[in-house]
Write a protein that holds these residues in place. Structure first.
Motif, PDB file in Angstrom:
ATOM      1  N   GLU A   1       0.837  -1.197   0.000  1.00  0.00           N
ATOM      2  CA  GLU A   1       0.000   0.000   0.000  1.00  0.00           C
ATOM      3  C   GLU A   1       0.872   1.247   0.000  1.00  0.00           C
ATOM      4  O   GLU A   1       1.966   1.248   0.580  1.00  0.00           O
ATOM      5  CB  GLU A   1      -0.922   0.015   1.227  1.00  0.00           C
ATOM      6  CG  GLU A   1      -1.946   1.140   1.219  1.00  0.00           C
ATOM      7  CD  GLU A   1      -2.956   1.021   2.344  1.00  0.00           C
ATOM      8  OE1 GLU A   1      -3.752   1.970   2.521  1.00  0.00           O
ATOM      9  OE2 GLU A   1      -2.959  -0.008   3.041  1.00  0.00           O
ATOM     10  N   LEU A   2       0.387   2.277  -0.646  1.00  0.00           N
ATOM     11  CA  LEU A   2       1.032   3.585  -0.633  1.00  0.00           C
ATOM     12  C   LEU A   2      -0.032   4.627  -0.348  1.00  0.00           C
ATOM     13  O   LEU A   2      -1.026   4.726  -1.058  1.00  0.00           O
ATOM     14  CB  LEU A   2       1.707   3.888  -1.974  1.00  0.00           C
ATOM     15  CG  LEU A   2       2.167   5.338  -2.194  1.00  0.00           C
ATOM     16  CD1 LEU A   2       3.152   5.769  -1.118  1.00  0.00           C
ATOM     17  CD2 LEU A   2       2.774   5.510  -3.589  1.00  0.00           C
ATOM     18  N   LYS A   3       0.177   5.382   0.732  1.00  0.00           N
ATOM     19  CA  LYS A   3      -0.763   6.428   1.100  1.00  0.00           C
ATOM     20  C   LYS A   3      -0.044   7.759   1.126  1.00  0.00           C
ATOM     21  O   LYS A   3       1.012   7.894   1.752  1.00  0.00           O
ATOM     22  CB  LYS A   3      -1.352   6.129   2.493  1.00  0.00           C
ATOM     23  CG  LYS A   3      -2.324   7.185   2.994  1.00  0.00           C
ATOM     24  CD  LYS A   3      -3.597   7.225   2.173  1.00  0.00           C
ATOM     25  CE  LYS A   3      -4.597   8.217   2.770  1.00  0.00           C
ATOM     26  NZ  LYS A   3      -5.833   8.302   1.974  1.00  0.00           N
ATOM     27  N   GLU A   4      -0.621   8.751   0.442  1.00  0.00           N
ATOM     28  CA  GLU A   4      -0.007  10.074   0.391  1.00  0.00           C
ATOM     29  C   GLU A   4      -0.921  11.103   1.053  1.00  0.00           C
ATOM     30  O   GLU A   4      -1.981  10.771   1.581  1.00  0.00           O
ATOM     31  CB  GLU A   4       0.287  10.440  -1.061  1.00  0.00           C
ATOM     32  CG  GLU A   4       1.261   9.460  -1.727  1.00  0.00           C
ATOM     33  CD  GLU A   4       1.624   9.867  -3.132  1.00  0.00           C
ATOM     34  OE1 GLU A   4       2.652  10.534  -3.298  1.00  0.00           O
ATOM     35  OE2 GLU A   4       0.863   9.505  -4.060  1.00  0.00           O
ATOM     36  N   ASN A   5      -0.485  12.363   1.035  1.00  0.00           N
ATOM     37  CA  ASN A   5      -1.241  13.459   1.658  1.00  0.00           C
ATOM     38  C   ASN A   5      -1.452  13.222   3.148  1.00  0.00           C
ATOM     39  O   ASN A   5      -2.566  13.299   3.678  1.00  0.00           O
ATOM     40  CB  ASN A   5      -2.588  13.648   0.949  1.00  0.00           C
ATOM     41  CG  ASN A   5      -2.429  13.957  -0.523  1.00  0.00           C
ATOM     42  OD1 ASN A   5      -1.608  14.785  -0.906  1.00  0.00           O
ATOM     43  ND2 ASN A   5      -3.196  13.268  -1.361  1.00  0.00           N
ATOM     44  N   LEU A   6      -0.342  12.934   3.832  1.00  0.00           N
ATOM     45  CA  LEU A   6      -0.373  12.680   5.265  1.00  0.00           C
ATOM     46  C   LEU A   6       0.444  13.730   6.007  1.00  0.00           C
ATOM     47  O   LEU A   6       1.323  14.383   5.433  1.00  0.00           O
ATOM     48  CB  LEU A   6       0.204  11.296   5.579  1.00  0.00           C
ATOM     49  CG  LEU A   6      -0.524  10.091   4.987  1.00  0.00           C
ATOM     50  CD1 LEU A   6       0.260   8.820   5.252  1.00  0.00           C
ATOM     51  CD2 LEU A   6      -1.934   9.985   5.559  1.00  0.00           C
ATOM     52  N   SER A   7       0.148  13.878   7.286  1.00  0.00           N
ATOM     53  CA  SER A   7       0.911  14.774   8.155  1.00  0.00           C
ATOM     54  C   SER A   7       1.196  14.056   9.468  1.00  0.00           C
ATOM     55  O   SER A   7       0.424  13.194   9.898  1.00  0.00           O
ATOM     56  CB  SER A   7       0.144  16.066   8.437  1.00  0.00           C
ATOM     57  OG  SER A   7      -0.027  16.831   7.255  1.00  0.00           O
ATOM     58  N   ALA A   8       2.309  14.413  10.100  1.00  0.00           N
ATOM     59  CA  ALA A   8       2.694  13.812  11.371  1.00  0.00           C
ATOM     60  C   ALA A   8       2.766  14.895  12.443  1.00  0.00           C
ATOM     61  O   ALA A   8       3.333  15.962  12.226  1.00  0.00           O
ATOM     62  CB  ALA A   8       4.042  13.109  11.245  1.00  0.00           C
ATOM     63  N   ILE A   9       2.193  14.589  13.597  1.00  0.00           N
ATOM     64  CA  ILE A   9       2.255  15.485  14.752  1.00  0.00           C
ATOM     65  C   ILE A   9       3.024  14.764  15.847  1.00  0.00           C
ATOM     66  O   ILE A   9       2.595  13.709  16.329  1.00  0.00           O
ATOM     67  CB  ILE A   9       0.842  15.853  15.252  1.00  0.00           C
ATOM     68  CG1 ILE A   9       0.034  16.496  14.124  1.00  0.00           C
ATOM     69  CG2 ILE A   9       0.927  16.795  16.458  1.00  0.00           C
ATOM     70  CD1 ILE A   9      -1.430  16.680  14.450  1.00  0.00           C
ATOM     71  N   SER A  10       4.162  15.323  16.224  1.00  0.00           N
ATOM     72  CA  SER A  10       5.026  14.694  17.223  1.00  0.00           C
ATOM     73  C   SER A  10       5.016  15.498  18.512  1.00  0.00           C
ATOM     74  O   SER A  10       5.093  16.731  18.491  1.00  0.00           O
ATOM     75  CB  SER A  10       6.460  14.576  16.695  1.00  0.00           C
ATOM     76  OG  SER A  10       6.505  13.773  15.532  1.00  0.00           O
ATOM     77  N   LEU A  11       4.918  14.787  19.623  1.00  0.00           N
ATOM     78  CA  LEU A  11       4.856  15.410  20.939  1.00  0.00           C
ATOM     79  C   LEU A  11       5.992  14.875  21.805  1.00  0.00           C
ATOM     80  O   LEU A  11       6.168  13.659  21.930  1.00  0.00           O
ATOM     81  CB  LEU A  11       3.506  15.091  21.588  1.00  0.00           C
ATOM     82  CG  LEU A  11       3.262  15.566  23.022  1.00  0.00           C
ATOM     83  CD1 LEU A  11       3.296  17.087  23.091  1.00  0.00           C
ATOM     84  CD2 LEU A  11       1.928  15.040  23.518  1.00  0.00           C
TER      85      LEU A  11
END
Length: 220
Positions: free
Chosen positions: A151-161
């Motif tokens: 699978e390939l998923k695009e248009n993602l964002s990561a929020i790191s805490l």
């Protein structure tokens, strides 16, 4: 031996939001008892009156305290560190193979001097994930060309805490974060963690909501 109380408790424990509502006294016991009556009767193999279920719910409420799931968390929330948002990410899922580690080594060699990009690699039992800045998509495809991409998923964002150093000693921290996101109907695409960092990966359509929730964790 099953009792009305044990059946009611088992049902409530399977539904965290229901337990939360009971602990905060925002649920009508009579209405809930009517909803649970059929299932409790089925589990016990005999008819059960709603009054007995209501009594079981009240007893269960007495065992709960609002602070119990969050023991020590309020002080911990005050120590939460920086929040980082990274956008334009791609998530590749590859089938595990004997050569996958070589493919990972190849992409690491290509990006080792690109400190500005986002990169994580997670290996599971049957599959592995590469989450990387979309600008490096072609390099990933080239490095993993002999692997099976599931699978390939695009248009993602990561929020790191950044978490406090003693976060592993407090029960319920991840539950608190994930509960807030679930209550606001924010689906998670991936969850990544290290000892002192917690990262969620979401689709771009919900990143604003997710970031607002994470930013305000220490305000409740």
């Amino acid at each position: 031996m099953k009792t009305v109380s044990s059946c009611v408790e088992a049902i409530v424990l399977e539904q965290p939001f229901l337990e939360e509502g009971i602990s905060k006294e925002i649920i009508n016991y009579s209405a809930l008892a009517n909803v649970l009556q059929e299932e409790v009767s089925k589990q016990l193999g005999r008819p059960v009156k709603t009054g007995a279920i209501m009594m079981a719910l009240r007893r269960y409420k007495d065992k709960l305290t609002v602070s119990k799931p969050y023991h020590g968390l309020r002080a911990l929330l005050e120590q939460l560190g920086d929040i980082t948002l990274r956008s334009n990410l791609s998530d590749f899922t590859f089938k595990n193979s004997n050569t996958l580690i070589n493919s990972q080594a190849e992409i690491l060699s290509k990006i080792k001097d690109k400190s500005h990009i986002f990169y994580t690699f997670t290996r599971g039992i049957l599959e592995s994930n590469v989450i990387i800045s979309s600008s490096e998509k072609q390099d990933v495809l080239e490095s993993f060309k002999d692997e099976v991409c599931l699978e390939l998923k695009e248009n993602l964002s990561a929020i790191s805490l950044i978490l406090p150093k003693n976060n592993s000693k407090a029960a319920g921290l991840y539950y608190l974060i994930l509960k807030r996101l679930a209550w606001q109907n924010v689906p998670l695409y991936e969850v990544i963690s290290t000892t002192n960092e917690f990262t969620i990966v979401v689709e771009d359509t919900v990143v604003d909501s997710a970031f607002s929730i994470i930013k305000n964790l220490n305000k409740v």
